[in-house]
Design an enzyme around this catalytic site. Structure first.
Site, PDB file in Angstrom:
ATOM      1  CG  ASP A   1      -2.013  -1.051   1.118  1.00 50.49           C
ATOM      2  OD1 ASP A   1      -2.289  -1.510  -0.003  1.00 50.49           O
ATOM      3  OD2 ASP A   1      -2.574  -1.420   2.163  1.00 50.49           O
ATOM      4  N   GLY A   2       1.975   1.227   0.709  1.00 47.54           N
ATOM      5  CA  GLY A   2       2.853   2.398   0.744  1.00 47.54           C
ATOM      6  C   GLY A   2       3.390   2.767  -0.626  1.00 47.54           C
TER       7      GLY A   2
ATOM      8  CG  ASN B   1      -4.644   5.508   2.832  1.00 52.13           C
ATOM      9  OD1 ASN B   1      -5.539   5.043   2.134  1.00 52.13           O
ATOM     10  ND2 ASN B   1      -3.803   4.749   3.505  1.00 52.13           N
TER      11      ASN B   1
ATOM     12  CB  ALA C   1      -5.050   3.333   6.780  1.00 49.66           C
ATOM     13  CE1 TYR C   2      -2.519   6.475  14.097  1.00 48.55           C
ATOM     14  CE2 TYR C   2      -1.770   8.340  12.782  1.00 48.55           C
ATOM     15  CZ  TYR C   2      -1.856   7.681  13.999  1.00 48.55           C
ATOM     16  OH  TYR C   2      -1.268   8.242  15.109  1.00 48.55           O
ATOM     17  CB  SER C   3      -9.026   6.624  10.384  1.00 47.34           C
ATOM     18  OG  SER C   3     -10.276   6.915  10.961  1.00 47.34           O
ATOM     19  CG  LEU C   4      -9.704  -0.042  11.566  1.00 50.32           C
ATOM     20  CD1 LEU C   4     -11.181   0.007  11.933  1.00 50.32           C
ATOM     21  CD2 LEU C   4      -9.460  -1.104  10.499  1.00 50.32           C
TER      22      LEU C   4
END
Length: 281
Positions: free
Chosen positions: A66-67, A135, A181-184
């Protein structure tokens, strides 16, 4: 709706291949066969090193996680280049194929029998600069030795109306794509890709009432640091793009979209379970 279901037939297609340089030993055994296969389909093919090599391409095969996709996604969006991801990373949530399926991936594109999934992006404006994010945007406290801070105080407004004042480690603003992603990880909800919405998620808020907020993607979000003992990091799709203090950050939906080539599978939740269970192992 972000999902555009349509069949495409490419004539004299120009393709590029962009890959994770740190995984070259793994990727190189697939790279040459892919290029040879594309040539057999009479498709011109070039290896893309960075955004400066993208002009004139129709499709970009991205070999990595993904990165790697996030590294090049905004540049493709600006040029209207479609992306097909082949996962050579850990999670690979944005990728459509696993490495051993590269033959199927090339055939899908060259036969024109695919579906395009359009993903919304954030447009972020701060200090006279504009950034695009597929993202998320993260405004976070600095953890540098000289600029270390314990918490930050951020005021958030949506369409001119105050949402909250957050005393926290920062705020994440994510698209439906970035909601997994980070939010999850910070406690935010998962947004399905077809939703016309964004989510704002506080990071470790020092409050019992501060919770993630889902809002219409036609709205304008304004975030203002109310006090700064030290600088804040402005992080776009995982990269620190600037260091700020009391500057206002404005976020809205970009006019650009990232277009992903897919097989047309509509079972988002099946993919979600597979990928997130893999992540937890």
């Amino acid at each position: 709706m972000h999902i555009c279901i349509k069949r495409y037939i490419m004539i004299q297609m120009k393709a590029g291949i962009y890959y994770n340089k740190n995984r070259l030993s793994l990727i190189e055994r697939y790279l040459k066969p892919m290029m040879q296969m594309l040539e057999e389909y009479s498709c011109s093919c070039t290896v893309v090193k960075d955004g400066s090599n993208l002009d004139g391409l129709d499709v970009l095969f991205v070999l990595g996680g993904d990165g790697t996709i996030l590294n090049i996604a905004s540049e493709c969006a600006l040029r209207g280049i479609k992306i097909l991801g082949i996962n050579y990373g850990h999670l690979g949530f944005l990728a459509e194929f696993e490495p051993e399926k590269y033959v199927e991936a090339v055939k899908l594109v060259c036969d024109g029998n695919y579906v395009v999934n359009r993903r919304a992006m954030l447009e972020i404006c701060c200090k006279g600069k504009t950034y695009l994010a597929l993202n998320d945007l993260v405004i976070q406290r600095s953890t540098g030795l000289q600029n270390f801070s314990n918490t930050v105080e951020l005021r958030a407004e949506i369409d001119g109306i105050t949402v909250d004042n957050y005393l926290s480690d920062g705020i994440i603003v994510s698209t439906p794509t970035g909601s997994t992603a980070y939010s999850l990880s910070a406690g935010g909800s998962i947004l399905t890709p077809d939703l016309s919405a964004f989510i704002m998620t506080p990071i470790c808020a020092h409050s019992l009432h501060s919770r993630p907020v889902v809002f219409n993607d036609n709205s304008v979000l304004r975030i203002e640091p109310k006090s700064c003992r030290s600088a804040l990091n402005l992080v776009v799709d995982g990269k620190i793009v600037d260091v700020i203090d009391l500057e206002v950050i404005k976020v809205k939906k970009s006019k650009y979209f990232v277009e992903f080539i897919t097989r047309g599978d509509k079972d988002f939740f099946k993919k979600l379970l597979i990928k997130l269970n893999k992540w937890s192992k």
